[in-house]
Design an enzyme around this catalytic site. Structure first.
Site: not given
Ligand code: AMP
Length: 177
Positions: A97, A60
């Site tokens: 996770e 995305r």
């Molecule tokens: P993080 O590595 O935890 O910051 O997760 C980031 C990636 O996971 C991004 O590229 C988002 O597209 C996806 N992502 C994580 N949490 C969500 C959420 N609650 N809603 C939509 N996309 C998410």
């Protein structure tokens, strides 16, 4: 610039992809032409010093990164999932996770000293963005700025990125996970 409520264009889908997650679905924002245009214009306006290029995270992040790079008149580096790029790559593993993921970029995508703006759709825990920063810095790029459509501040990713010396610009914030 128009004054559309961007957060109202993001659809929230509970319990996707796992129980307890509130998935922030940007496809409904993309369907709204003026809203998407305003989001990109705001992202561009939040960056005062023009970087040399944008680096966007699959998948995305490509949507926002490509539009932003085009509107700023600079190039786009693709940070892709494992085994997607055809040329020689450098990559980095990072913890999720449950399990491990990996992002890669072409080994000649950035030059030492280039100012690179990191872009993704959303920052949650910041694990993905921090891995991207490490990958880019490992190739000699200077990464001091990042921009996201959405920040989930309660998950701490923005704070982690700032602690790593990267300014964080986000167009929307949603409370909770
Ligand atoms: P993080 O590595 O935890 O910051 O997760 C980031 C990636 O996971 C991004 O590229 C988002 O597209 C996806 N992502 C994580 N949490 C969500 C959420 N609650 N809603 C939509 N996309 C998410």
């Amino acid at each position: 610039m128009s004054d559309i409520d961007l957060a109202a264009l993001v659809r929230t889908i509970p319990n996707y992809p796992h129980a307890g997650i509130l998935f922030r679905d940007i496809t409904t924002l993309l369907l709204n032409g003026p809203g998407f245009a305003q989001c990109i214009a705001q992202m561009a306006a939040s960056i005062t010093d023009l970087p040399d290029c944008v680096a966007a995270i699959e998948a995305r992040g490509f949507i926002f990164g490509a539009a932003l790079a085009q509107s700023m008149g600079i190039g786009l580096v693709l940070l892709r999932k494992q085994n997607k790029l055809p040329g020689r790559v450098v990559g980095i593993n990072y913890a999720l996770e449950y399990g491990i993921d990996r992002i890669e970029m072409h080994d000649d995508a950035v030059r030492a000293g280039q100012q690179v703006l990191l872009v993704d759709d959303l920052i949650a825990t910041g694990g993905t963005a921090l891995a991207a920063v490490e990958l880019l810095r490992g190739a000699g790029a200077v990464v001091t700025q990042s921009v996201f459509a959405i920040d989930l501040p309660d998950l701490g990713g923005g704070a982690r990125l700032r602690a790593a010396g990267v300014a964080v610009h986000a167009q929307m914030e949603f409370a909770g996970a």
